[in-house]
Design a protein around this motif. Sequence first.
Motif, PDB file in Angstrom:
ATOM      1  N   ILE A   9       0.843  -1.203   0.000  1.00 25.07           N
ATOM      2  CA  ILE A   9       0.000   0.000   0.000  1.00 25.07           C
ATOM      3  C   ILE A   9       0.878   1.254   0.000  1.00 25.07           C
ATOM      4  CG2 ILE A   9      -1.565   1.387   1.442  1.00 25.07           C
ATOM      5  CD1 ILE A   9      -2.952  -1.222   2.250  1.00 25.07           C
ATOM      6  N   VAL A  10       1.934   1.235   0.811  1.00 28.95           N
ATOM      7  CA  VAL A  10       2.848   2.382   0.860  1.00 28.95           C
ATOM      8  C   VAL A  10       3.517   2.591  -0.499  1.00 28.95           C
ATOM      9  CG1 VAL A  10       4.935   3.332   1.933  1.00 28.95           C
ATOM     10  CG2 VAL A  10       3.244   2.133   3.332  1.00 28.95           C
ATOM     11  N   TYR A  11       3.985   1.501  -1.134  1.00 27.31           N
ATOM     12  CA  TYR A  11       4.616   1.611  -2.447  1.00 27.31           C
ATOM     13  C   TYR A  11       3.638   2.189  -3.476  1.00 27.31           C
ATOM     14  CZ  TYR A  11       8.367  -1.376  -0.644  1.00 27.31           C
ATOM     15  OH  TYR A  11       9.399  -1.893   0.079  1.00 27.31           O
ATOM     16  N   ILE A  12       2.394   1.725  -3.423  1.00 28.62           N
ATOM     17  CA  ILE A  12       1.378   2.208  -4.369  1.00 28.62           C
ATOM     18  C   ILE A  12       1.135   3.702  -4.170  1.00 28.62           C
ATOM     19  CG2 ILE A  12      -1.069   2.089  -4.978  1.00 28.62           C
ATOM     20  CD1 ILE A  12      -0.919  -0.945  -4.445  1.00 28.62           C
ATOM     21  N   LEU A  13       1.083   4.129  -2.913  1.00 30.15           N
ATOM     22  CA  LEU A  13       0.859   5.554  -2.630  1.00 30.15           C
ATOM     23  C   LEU A  13       2.056   6.406  -3.057  1.00 30.15           C
ATOM     24  CD1 LEU A  13      -0.897   5.309   0.853  1.00 30.15           C
ATOM     25  CD2 LEU A  13      -1.922   5.969  -1.327  1.00 30.15           C
ATOM     26  N   PHE A  14       3.256   5.870  -2.894  1.00 30.86           N
ATOM     27  CA  PHE A  14       4.434   6.585  -3.396  1.00 30.86           C
ATOM     28  C   PHE A  14       4.303   6.827  -4.895  1.00 30.86           C
ATOM     29  CE2 PHE A  14       7.385   4.963   0.158  1.00 30.86           C
ATOM     30  CZ  PHE A  14       7.262   6.158   0.856  1.00 30.86           C
ATOM     31  N   ASP A  15       3.800   5.825  -5.603  1.00 29.35           N
ATOM     32  CA  ASP A  15       3.755   5.869  -7.064  1.00 29.35           C
ATOM     33  C   ASP A  15       2.563   6.691  -7.575  1.00 29.35           C
ATOM     34  OD1 ASP A  15       4.600   5.232  -9.668  1.00 29.35           O
ATOM     35  OD2 ASP A  15       3.186   3.569  -9.762  1.00 29.35           O
ATOM     36  N   LYS A  16       1.384   6.426  -7.006  1.00 34.28           N
ATOM     37  CA  LYS A  16       0.156   7.035  -7.532  1.00 34.28           C
ATOM     38  C   LYS A  16      -0.225   8.333  -6.832  1.00 34.28           C
ATOM     39  CE  LYS A  16      -1.993   2.756  -9.189  1.00 34.28           C
ATOM     40  NZ  LYS A  16      -2.011   3.187 -10.592  1.00 34.28           N
ATOM     41  N   LYS A  17       0.312   8.582  -5.650  1.00 34.64           N
ATOM     42  CA  LYS A  17      -0.002   9.774  -4.862  1.00 34.64           C
ATOM     43  C   LYS A  17      -1.418   9.729  -4.276  1.00 34.64           C
ATOM     44  CE  LYS A  17       3.955  11.710  -5.630  1.00 34.64           C
ATOM     45  NZ  LYS A  17       4.754  10.562  -5.894  1.00 34.64           N
ATOM     46  N   THR A  18      -2.431   9.436  -5.098  1.00 40.06           N
ATOM     47  CA  THR A  18      -3.808   9.351  -4.619  1.00 40.06           C
ATOM     48  C   THR A  18      -4.474   8.115  -5.213  1.00 40.06           C
ATOM     49  OG1 THR A  18      -4.031  11.758  -4.447  1.00 40.06           O
ATOM     50  CG2 THR A  18      -6.064  10.481  -4.519  1.00 40.06           C
ATOM     51  N   ILE A  19      -5.193   7.378  -4.348  1.00 45.06           N
ATOM     52  CA  ILE A  19      -5.905   6.195  -4.808  1.00 45.06           C
ATOM     53  C   ILE A  19      -7.118   5.986  -3.898  1.00 45.06           C
ATOM     54  CG2 ILE A  19      -4.595   4.564  -3.389  1.00 45.06           C
ATOM     55  CD1 ILE A  19      -4.680   2.636  -5.799  1.00 45.06           C
ATOM     56  N   THR A  20      -8.164   5.448  -4.425  1.00 42.35           N
ATOM     57  CA  THR A  20      -9.376   5.243  -3.616  1.00 42.35           C
ATOM     58  C   THR A  20      -9.314   3.915  -2.868  1.00 42.35           C
ATOM     59  OG1 THR A  20     -10.607   4.131  -5.374  1.00 42.35           O
ATOM     60  CG2 THR A  20     -10.711   6.543  -5.316  1.00 42.35           C
ATOM     61  N   GLU A  26     -10.012  -3.715  -4.609  1.00 40.47           N
ATOM     62  CA  GLU A  26     -10.049  -4.569  -5.799  1.00 40.47           C
ATOM     63  C   GLU A  26      -8.667  -5.133  -6.098  1.00 40.47           C
ATOM     64  OE1 GLU A  26     -11.650  -2.053  -8.795  1.00 40.47           O
ATOM     65  OE2 GLU A  26     -13.747  -2.296  -8.124  1.00 40.47           O
ATOM     66  N   HIS A  27      -7.642  -4.317  -5.883  1.00 42.83           N
ATOM     67  CA  HIS A  27      -6.275  -4.769  -6.156  1.00 42.83           C
ATOM     68  C   HIS A  27      -5.874  -5.938  -5.240  1.00 42.83           C
ATOM     69  CE1 HIS A  27      -2.010  -4.461  -7.222  1.00 42.83           C
ATOM     70  NE2 HIS A  27      -1.743  -4.533  -5.920  1.00 42.83           N
ATOM     71  N   PHE A  28      -6.209  -5.823  -3.942  1.00 39.97           N
ATOM     72  CA  PHE A  28      -5.804  -6.848  -2.982  1.00 39.97           C
ATOM     73  C   PHE A  28      -6.869  -7.923  -2.773  1.00 39.97           C
ATOM     74  CE2 PHE A  28      -3.229  -3.152  -1.620  1.00 39.97           C
ATOM     75  CZ  PHE A  28      -1.976  -3.726  -1.707  1.00 39.97           C
ATOM     76  N   GLU A  29      -8.040  -7.723  -3.428  1.00 37.81           N
ATOM     77  CA  GLU A  29      -9.147  -8.669  -3.297  1.00 37.81           C
ATOM     78  C   GLU A  29      -9.581  -8.811  -1.844  1.00 37.81           C
ATOM     79  OE1 GLU A  29      -7.911 -12.277  -5.227  1.00 37.81           O
ATOM     80  OE2 GLU A  29      -8.062 -11.410  -7.233  1.00 37.81           O
ATOM     81  N   VAL A  30      -9.749  -7.670  -1.181  1.00 37.99           N
ATOM     82  CA  VAL A  30     -10.254  -7.629   0.188  1.00 37.99           C
ATOM     83  C   VAL A  30     -11.383  -6.605   0.227  1.00 37.99           C
ATOM     84  CG1 VAL A  30      -8.055  -8.309   1.227  1.00 37.99           C
ATOM     85  CG2 VAL A  30      -8.565  -5.883   0.878  1.00 37.99           C
ATOM     86  N   SER A  31     -12.004  -6.454   1.371  1.00 36.59           N
ATOM     87  CA  SER A  31     -13.094  -5.485   1.506  1.00 36.59           C
ATOM     88  C   SER A  31     -12.544  -4.083   1.756  1.00 36.59           C
ATOM     89  CB  SER A  31     -14.003  -5.883   2.666  1.00 36.59           C
ATOM     90  OG  SER A  31     -13.303  -5.752   3.898  1.00 36.59           O
ATOM     91  N   LYS A  32     -13.383  -3.072   1.508  1.00 35.16           N
ATOM     92  CA  LYS A  32     -13.006  -1.691   1.781  1.00 35.16           C
ATOM     93  C   LYS A  32     -12.765  -1.501   3.282  1.00 35.16           C
ATOM     94  CE  LYS A  32     -15.382   1.562  -0.179  1.00 35.16           C
ATOM     95  NZ  LYS A  32     -16.540   2.347  -0.712  1.00 35.16           N
ATOM     96  N   ARG A  33     -13.533  -2.209   4.087  1.00 38.26           N
ATOM     97  CA  ARG A  33     -13.348  -2.108   5.531  1.00 38.26           C
ATOM     98  C   ARG A  33     -11.944  -2.552   5.928  1.00 38.26           C
ATOM     99  NH1 ARG A  33     -17.961  -4.583   9.262  1.00 38.26           N
ATOM    100  NH2 ARG A  33     -19.034  -2.878   8.174  1.00 38.26           N
ATOM    101  N   THR A  34     -11.451  -3.623   5.288  1.00 36.60           N
ATOM    102  CA  THR A  34     -10.088  -4.100   5.562  1.00 36.60           C
ATOM    103  C   THR A  34      -9.070  -3.042   5.175  1.00 36.60           C
ATOM    104  OG1 THR A  34     -10.715  -6.407   5.238  1.00 36.60           O
ATOM    105  CG2 THR A  34      -8.382  -5.878   5.013  1.00 36.60           C
ATOM    106  N   ILE A  35      -9.284  -2.375   4.042  1.00 36.25           N
ATOM    107  CA  ILE A  35      -8.364  -1.335   3.599  1.00 36.25           C
ATOM    108  C   ILE A  35      -8.331  -0.187   4.601  1.00 36.25           C
ATOM    109  CG2 ILE A  35      -7.952   0.432   1.837  1.00 36.25           C
ATOM    110  CD1 ILE A  35      -7.125  -2.383   0.996  1.00 36.25           C
TER     111      ILE A  35
END
Length: 302
Positions: A9-20, A26-35
Amino acid sequence: MQINRLFEIVYILFDKKTITARELAEHFEVSKRTIYRDIETLSMAGIPIYTNKGKGGGINILPEFILNKSLLSGSEQDEILSGLQSLSALNVPSVDPVLNKLATIFNKKNASWIDVDFSHWGSDDSEKEKFKLLKNAILEKNVIIFDYYSSYGEISKQRFVEPMKLVFKGQSWYVYGYCKLKAAYRMFKVTRIKNLAASNERFNRDLPKDILDTSDDSYKTQMTTIVLKIHSKMAYRVFDEFSTENITRNADGSFIVKSTIPESDWIYGYIMSYGEYAEVLEPIHIRETIVNKFKEGLKKYL
């Protein structure tokens, strides 16, 4: 699993800056609550992650975090990425994931600056496979087996060699290693290696400090200084194959080249490869040998 997901998640935020949260779920195949629980965990760990609501909002990381957490200057980061990219170009295992992660952490968009292909122009995939096999054998310390053609055209079968290094010298690639047949260190020209294979036998021998200062008699060949006059049409080869300080240009555009080289049979084939565009001025015995070789070759066409 959670630890790996948190890091990613940290790597993705470094790269994308903003993500929902939905995209991460959907990327990790978990629920939004888990995120959201993951984001809370990261925040409690001191990672400056925050969320913005509304259109265009999402999960963000403070851009200053990269700079504040980095112990390296921008130029030092570039040097690290350049070094890793060099290894990646050589297809060293497991380098690409590290390169990609550090490029993201350092916020470097274009880490690719070099490409290396050991095979010569016009070669097929078998030549590339040869270098790949040699590289793996060196890194994994596996004994290699091959047939080898000497500079005299003689073939020696089943040479068992402990490969230690690939060396580029004099416009050619060589494998340096310990030859079991000769019980000594040897340099093998890659283009003369045939039927190459890696064995399951491992070795533990260490690489000598100076690989040219060995008991290999091939480095004790008598040296001689030759002087060549080369036509201007061969300018591309002159500057490719000789040092600038050894080149003098004549008024007619031709070149006078002086070079000190090992005196062996290969030098005659090399000089003759210039055809009518090269003339040996010195030494006389090499000039006479070249003349005789041309005469003998001409008889095949008369």
